[in-house]
Design an enzyme around this catalytic site. Structure first.
Site, mmCIF file in Angstrom:
data_model
loop_
_atom_site.group_PDB
_atom_site.id
_atom_site.type_symbol
_atom_site.label_atom_id
_atom_site.label_comp_id
_atom_site.label_asym_id
_atom_site.label_seq_id
_atom_site.Cartn_x
_atom_site.Cartn_y
_atom_site.Cartn_z
ATOM 1 N N ASP A 76 -0.211 4.288 1.080
ATOM 2 C CA ASP A 76 -0.515 5.438 2.160
ATOM 3 C C ASP A 76 0.535 5.059 3.496
ATOM 4 O O ASP A 76 0.941 3.691 3.574
ATOM 5 C CB ASP A 76 -1.770 5.516 2.379
ATOM 6 C CG ASP A 76 -2.387 4.083 3.074
ATOM 7 O OD1 ASP A 76 -2.166 3.093 2.581
ATOM 8 O OD2 ASP A 76 -3.239 4.085 3.965
ATOM 9 N N GLU A 79 -4.831 1.782 3.118
ATOM 10 C CA GLU A 79 -4.948 0.472 3.999
ATOM 11 C C GLU A 79 -4.936 0.731 5.218
ATOM 12 O O GLU A 79 -5.561 0.192 6.167
ATOM 13 C CB GLU A 79 -3.620 -0.215 3.610
ATOM 14 C CG GLU A 79 -3.471 -1.424 4.218
ATOM 15 C CD GLU A 79 -2.994 -1.691 5.525
ATOM 16 O OE1 GLU A 79 -3.113 -2.572 6.008
ATOM 17 O OE2 GLU A 79 -2.401 -0.708 6.035
ATOM 18 N N ASP A 117 3.517 -6.795 2.978
ATOM 19 C CA ASP A 117 3.022 -5.722 4.231
ATOM 20 C C ASP A 117 3.289 -6.295 5.384
ATOM 21 O O ASP A 117 2.483 -6.050 6.651
ATOM 22 C CB ASP A 117 1.725 -5.409 3.762
ATOM 23 C CG ASP A 117 1.336 -4.299 4.739
ATOM 24 O OD1 ASP A 117 2.150 -3.267 5.257
ATOM 25 O OD2 ASP A 117 -0.060 -3.923 4.776
ATOM 26 N N ASP A 167 6.570 1.096 6.670
ATOM 27 C CA ASP A 167 4.950 0.374 6.356
ATOM 28 C C ASP A 167 4.260 1.309 5.704
ATOM 29 O O ASP A 167 3.835 2.079 6.009
ATOM 30 C CB ASP A 167 4.566 0.063 7.854
ATOM 31 C CG ASP A 167 2.885 -0.259 7.574
ATOM 32 O OD1 ASP A 167 2.496 -0.665 6.745
ATOM 33 O OD2 ASP A 167 2.300 -0.375 8.725
ATOM 34 N N HIS A 182 0.618 -1.251 -0.076
ATOM 35 C CA HIS A 182 -0.046 -0.022 0.024
ATOM 36 C C HIS A 182 0.879 1.187 0.040
ATOM 37 O O HIS A 182 2.053 1.150 0.631
ATOM 38 C CB HIS A 182 -0.858 -0.065 1.210
ATOM 39 C CG HIS A 182 -0.466 -0.112 2.475
ATOM 40 N ND1 HIS A 182 0.017 1.025 3.325
ATOM 41 C CD2 HIS A 182 0.080 -1.004 3.227
ATOM 42 C CE1 HIS A 182 0.272 0.733 4.515
ATOM 43 N NE2 HIS A 182 0.485 -0.409 4.484
HETATM 44 ZN ZN LIG Z 1 0.728 -1.764 6.209
#
Ligand SMILES: [Zn+2]
Length: 481
Positions: A78, A145, A169, A115, A76
């Site tokens: 974001d 996410e 992730d 992340d 992701h």
């Molecule tokens: Zn994440």
């Protein structure tokens, strides 16, 4: 000027540094999304960008891989934007200040966005290369996410031809996620009528509980203050009539509630018996929870009021009935994965409003059928006493696949490279993989990633050496024929 130019793998940290200069909080992914589109266009790659800014980039197979099944790489774009108090930065407009300390990469005063920026950096480095060998790649980079997985939910997957998914992730090297829970929020509502009541008003406070995340920590046998309140009121009801004025506890459906408060109307002559029941319950709880939740306190107080609007005796009985009989905690353990909670629920919020009492649950299961059964059970119970339920935020599970060719391959590559098996894990919480599993036929997925610590906080850091090893691991997976 590059701060990371000396780090290996160079191409990965080059892109990590580039995207770190582009603000990318959830709901505000426009800039990073457009950057990804331009990146793809500049390299003549097929690219899709939808209305909410999810991006899919396709790169055809390299020579000799034309007949190998495609691999979907997923992460992701974001990030959670947290900053230290007093640190002056507008994370919606400014880039991050990266810093290297020993083996760790972090950002000055803010979250790092490792992340899931590392997944984006890996993907870009692979897409940019003309040396890495791979089958057709379908790179999915979602938005939002971190705020309920809205990006994955809205994603159109009609251009996706693969079914093998490498989700990047996860935050622990050597650990491979192979299943996640699905869930929903279920709100149980009981209409109640208030009547004028006279007598002795009393208050009950249950506090000092440890609480915790209703997915990851549901197996710790900690108390749920809402349900403990139900149990206390049930005991009390066996000794005297009670009319509930109000009962409230917890603030979030996905957090185990730590404090619940009630006000009741009882007959004046029962004041002493009420205080005795408080004492008794404190003793019981102290003994039962001495290991899992040792600080629980039960407090009762006689208030001055002698009359108040309170629920009728019958409605008060129904509320107690629901608090005692609605299920809570672990319902089933997984037989596929040792130690994994398969199905659970948590009565996170208990609240009294003008004409109703509501109980809000976070329901989770790695089996769709068990989640549905649990919701049906709540519905049946509520309807039996004249209430109803409503559901929101339903998200699907990524069910454990008994026979997963891609997982077997990922394990085999790991063993070959490191001489040991990776740790196979499932989590009792949601991942984007669950949503993709519901959209991609014959979905076959593993989730992994390099070591990261304290994600979502200003202490977030990424292990540089781990990022290098996982990079090499990913390339080996892509190379498999
Ligand atoms: Zn994440």
């Amino acid at each position: 000027m590059s701060r990371l130019e000396n780090l290996e793998p160079k191409e990965v940290f080059h892109y990590f540094e580039e995207i770190s200069q582009i603000p990318r909080p959830s709901y505000k992914e426009g800039k990073i999304s457009d950057y990804l589109v331009k990146f793809a266009q500049d390299r003549n790659l097929t690219v899709y960008q939808d209305e909410i800014k999810n991006v899919v980039i396709i790169k055809e197979a390299t020579k000799g891989y034309e007949n190998v099944e495609p691999i979907i790489i997923q992460g992701h774009m974001d990030m959670v934007c947290e900053k230290e108090p007093g640190y002056d930065i507008d994370m919606e407009k400014e880039g991050l200040t990266l810093q290297v300390e020993g083996d760790y990469l972090s950002a000055k005063g803010t979250t790092l966005g490792g992340d899931d920026g590392i997944a984006v950096a890996y993907a870009l480095a692979i897409l940019d290369s003309d040396k890495i060998e791979h089958p057709r790649l379908e790179v999915i980079i979602t938005v939002c996410e971190e705020v309920g997985m809205d990006g994955a939910t809205a994603l159109d997957t009609s251009m996706i031809t693969g079914k093998r998914v490498l989700n990047l992730d996860s935050e622990e090297e050597g650990k491979m996620l192979v299943s996640c829970a699905g869930g929903c929020t279920t709100i149980c509502t009981l209409p109640v009528s208030f009547v004028q009541a006279n007598g002795q008003m009393v208050s009950v406070k249950i506090s000092g509980l440890l609480g915790g995340h209703s997915g990851n920590e549901i197996d710790k046998q900690r108390g749920n203050s809402n349900q403990l309140m139900g149990r206390f009121l049930c005991n009390l009801q066996n000794r005297m009539d009670i009319q509930i004025v109000k009962v409230n506890g917890g603030a979030k459906d996905n957090a185990i509630p730590r404090e619940t408060n009630a006000e009741l109307m009882i007959a004046k002559e029962n004041a002493k018996a009420f205080l005795e029941e408080i004492e008794k319950f404190q003793e019981i709880v102290k003994k039962e929870y001495q290991v899992s939740d040792p600080e629980i306190r039960i407090e009762g107080e006689l208030l001055k009021d002698t009359n108040a609007e309170a629920m009728s005796l019958e409605d008060s009985r129904k509320v107690v009935f629901l608090l005692v009989h609605l299920p809570g905690g672990i319902q089933r353990m997984s037989m596929d994965i040792k130690g994994l909670v398969e199905t659970s629920l948590n009565m996170g919020i208990l609240s009294t409003k003008e004409k109703e009492v509501s109980m809000t649950f976070s329901v989770r299961s790695s089996l769709k059928s068990q989640k549905e059964f649990l919701v049906a059970k709540l519905k049946s119970m509520l309807e039996f006493v004249g209430g109803s339920i409503s559901i929101r935020g339903d998200y699907p599970a990524w069910e454990y696949k008994q026979d997963s060719a891609f997982r077997n391959q990922a394990i085999a590559v790991y063993k070959r490279m490191y001489g040991e098996e990776p740790v196979i894990e499932a989590i009792h919480a949601g991942l984007e993989c669950g949503i993709l599993a519901s959209k991609i036929e014959d979905f076959d997925c593993v989730s992994t990633g390099p070591d990261m610590f304290d994600i979502h906080t200003t202490e977030e850091r990424l292990s540089i050496s781990s990022a290098k090893r996982v990079w090499e691991y990913v390339l080996e997976i892509l190379k498999c024929k």
